[in-house]
Write a protein that holds these residues in place. Structure first.
Motif, PDB file in Angstrom:
ATOM      1  N   ASP A  40       4.772  -0.093  16.642  1.00  0.00           N
ATOM      2  CA  ASP A  40       4.970  -1.468  16.207  1.00  0.00           C
ATOM      3  C   ASP A  40       3.603  -2.089  15.942  1.00  0.00           C
ATOM      4  O   ASP A  40       2.555  -1.436  16.090  1.00  0.00           O
ATOM      5  N   LYS A 201       8.473 -16.695   5.853  1.00  0.00           N
ATOM      6  CA  LYS A 201       8.956 -15.309   5.850  1.00  0.00           C
ATOM      7  C   LYS A 201      10.245 -15.172   5.052  1.00  0.00           C
ATOM      8  O   LYS A 201      10.479 -14.128   4.425  1.00  0.00           O
ATOM      9  N   ARG A 205      10.962 -12.613   1.814  1.00  0.00           N
ATOM     10  CA  ARG A 205      12.049 -11.648   1.695  1.00  0.00           C
ATOM     11  C   ARG A 205      13.046 -11.995   0.590  1.00  0.00           C
ATOM     12  O   ARG A 205      13.991 -11.245   0.352  1.00  0.00           O
ATOM     13  N   GLU A 219      16.416  -7.245   4.896  1.00  0.00           N
ATOM     14  CA  GLU A 219      15.682  -7.494   6.141  1.00  0.00           C
ATOM     15  C   GLU A 219      14.232  -7.039   6.065  1.00  0.00           C
ATOM     16  O   GLU A 219      13.469  -7.228   7.023  1.00  0.00           O
ATOM     17  N   HIS A 220      13.832  -6.484   4.941  1.00  0.00           N
ATOM     18  CA  HIS A 220      12.458  -6.003   4.780  1.00  0.00           C
ATOM     19  C   HIS A 220      11.691  -6.873   3.789  1.00  0.00           C
ATOM     20  O   HIS A 220      12.250  -7.332   2.806  1.00  0.00           O
ATOM     21  N   SER A 222       9.751  -6.966   7.613  1.00  0.00           N
ATOM     22  CA  SER A 222       9.971  -7.729   8.841  1.00  0.00           C
ATOM     23  C   SER A 222       8.904  -8.797   9.007  1.00  0.00           C
ATOM     24  O   SER A 222       7.849  -8.768   8.354  1.00  0.00           O
ATOM     25  N   ASP A 223       9.169  -9.745   9.904  1.00  0.00           N
ATOM     26  CA  ASP A 223       8.180 -10.793  10.175  1.00  0.00           C
ATOM     27  C   ASP A 223       6.848 -10.190  10.594  1.00  0.00           C
ATOM     28  O   ASP A 223       5.776 -10.611  10.123  1.00  0.00           O
ATOM     29  N   GLU A 224       6.891  -9.190  11.513  1.00  0.00           N
ATOM     30  CA  GLU A 224       5.631  -8.636  11.994  1.00  0.00           C
ATOM     31  C   GLU A 224       4.910  -7.875  10.884  1.00  0.00           C
ATOM     32  O   GLU A 224       3.678  -7.870  10.836  1.00  0.00           O
TER      33      GLU A 224
END
Length: 326
Positions: A40, A201, A205, A219-220, A222-224
Motif C-alpha cells: 500500500d 478525488k 475518478r 473505483e480507480h 483510489s484516493d491513496e
C-alpha cells in the motif's frame, strides 16, 4: 498427518514467518497470503530508495529476489502503478521500479533533460549503480516508448519485453495527448488538470478525470493512489519538470526506430486494452509484425490505458509465462 498436528505445524510456520518479517523490519500485518509484503502507499513510501546519479536522485523501489525485472510506468503516474504486479512477482524476480525524471519522487539535477532519450540513458546508469547487467522489462504508456528506446540502444541488457498500451513510431505522440502538450507549453497543465484532481478525488475518478479517461473501473484510481501520484507533481518546484516531461513527448521521440525494432530479437509479448481511446488499436498489430521476435498479442476487453494497475494478476500471469518460455 492428523489434522491437529497439521494445524500445529502450520501455526509454527506462520509464527516463524512473522518473527522473520519482524526481524527484517516488515509489518507482519501487511504480509499477503503468499508471504509477500502488501505494497500500500505507506509500505511503498517506507521502501522507497534513491540512487544518486549525475542526472539526479532517482527514486525507485527494489523489492523481491531473483533475476531483475524493470517496471516502467506511465504519465502522469509513478512506479506505484506497478505495486500489484510487484507484490505477485517478487518471489520470482528482484523488482526494480523507478520514477521517471520529472514525475513521482525523483529529484532531477539542475539543467537535466527529462526527454525520453535521457530517460533511457538514466535507466542504464541506474542499472549500473545497482550492479544489474540485464533485466526483464515491463512497460506501459510513455514508459513503453522509453522501453523501445532502451531495448534498441542496449539490447544486451534486456532479456524479455512485456509491452502494454503505449506509443509506437506511427502513433507518437497520440492525438489525444496534444492538448496536454499544448497546456504544458503554456505552463498550465498541472494547475488546470492535475491540481483539481488532487483536490477532488470524485472529479479525478469521473469521466472528466484521469479515472474516466484511463481506467476501466469507476473505483480507480483510489484516493491513496491519487495522492501518491499527483501530490509531488503539484508542488510548485515540480510543475516545470512535469511540463518538460510532456514537452519531451513531441516531436515524436520514436521517429526512425522501426529499423532498429526489426533487428530486435528480444522476446516481446504485447498486451492491449481494447477500450483505450488514447493509443491506436492498430498499434499492437504494428508491433507484432515489426519486431523480430514477437510472442503474440493478447487483447483485454474493456480495458483502458492504465489497465496494468487494475489487472495485476493478468500482468503477473503473462510475465511468468514470458519469462518461462524465453
Amino acid at each position: 498427518m492428523h489434522r491437529r498436528d497439521f494445524l500445529r505445524t502450520m501455526g509454527a510456520t506462520f509464527a516463524a514467518g512473522t518473527l522473520l518479517a519482524a526481524a527484517r523490519g516488515v509489518d507482519a500485518a501487511a504480509m499477503t497470503s503468499a508471504g509477500t509484503t502488501k505494497l500500500d502507499a505507506a509500505a511503498y513510501r517506507r521502501r522507497r530508495r534513491y540512487a544518486r546519479l549525475p542526472c539526479g536522485d532517482i527514486a525507485y523501489l527494489d523489492h523481491g529476489s531473483g533475476p531483475a525485472a524493470l517496471f516502467l510506468h506511465g504519465f502522469p503516474l509513478n512506479s506505484f502503478q506497478w505495486r500489484g504486479a510487484i507484490e505477485r512477482l517478487s518471489l520470482q524476480r528482484r523488482c526494480i521500479a523507478p520514477d521517471w525524471m520529472g514525475l513521482g519522487y525523483t529529484r532531477v539535477a539542475a539543467g537535466q533533460s527529462v526527454a525520453p532519450a535521457a530517460q533511457a540513458a538514466m535507466l542504464a546508469a541506474l542499472l549500473d549503480a545497482l550492479g544489474i547487467d540485464a533485466v526483464d522489462v515491463v512497460a506501459n504508456d510513455s514508459g513503453g516508448a522509453i522501453a523501445q528506446l532502451f531495448v534498441t540502444r542496449y539490447p544486451q541488457r534486456v532479456r524479455t519485453l512485456l509491452l502494454t498500451n503505449c506509443d509506437v513510431e506511427n502513433d507518437s505522440p497520440p492525438a489525444a495527448l496534444l492538448p496536454v502538450i499544448e497546456m504544458s507549453r503554456r505552463g498550465e497543465f498541472v494547475d488546470r488538470w492535475l491540481a483539481p484532481w488532487l483536490a477532488d478525488k470524485a472529479l479525478a475518478r469521473s469521466a472528466q478525470g484521469i479515472g474516466g479517461m484511463c481506467y476501466q473501473y469507476p473505483e480507480h484510481p483510489s484516493d491513496e493512489a491519487i495522492d501518491y501520484y499527483l501530490a509531488p507533481l503539484c508542488a510548485d518546484g515540480q510543475k516545470p519538470l512535469v511540463h518538460a516531461y510532456a514537452l519531451g513527448l513531441a516531436p515524436n521521440p520514436l521517429a526512425g526506430i522501426e529499423a532498429a525494432l526489426r533487428r530486435c530479437t528480444v522476446p516481446t509479448r504485447i498486451l492491449w486494452g481494447t477500450a483505450d481511446d488514447i493509443f491506436s488499436q492498430a498499434s499492437p498489430d504494428y508491433l507484432q509484425r515489426t519486431l523480430a521476435n514477437p510472442r503474440g498479442v493478447r487483447r483485454i476487453p474493456g480495458a483502458k490505458l492504465f489497465f496494468p494497475e487494475e489487472y495485476p494478476d493478468l500482468i503477473a500471469e503473462e510475465a511468468r509465462h514470458l519469462w518461462a518460455t524465453s
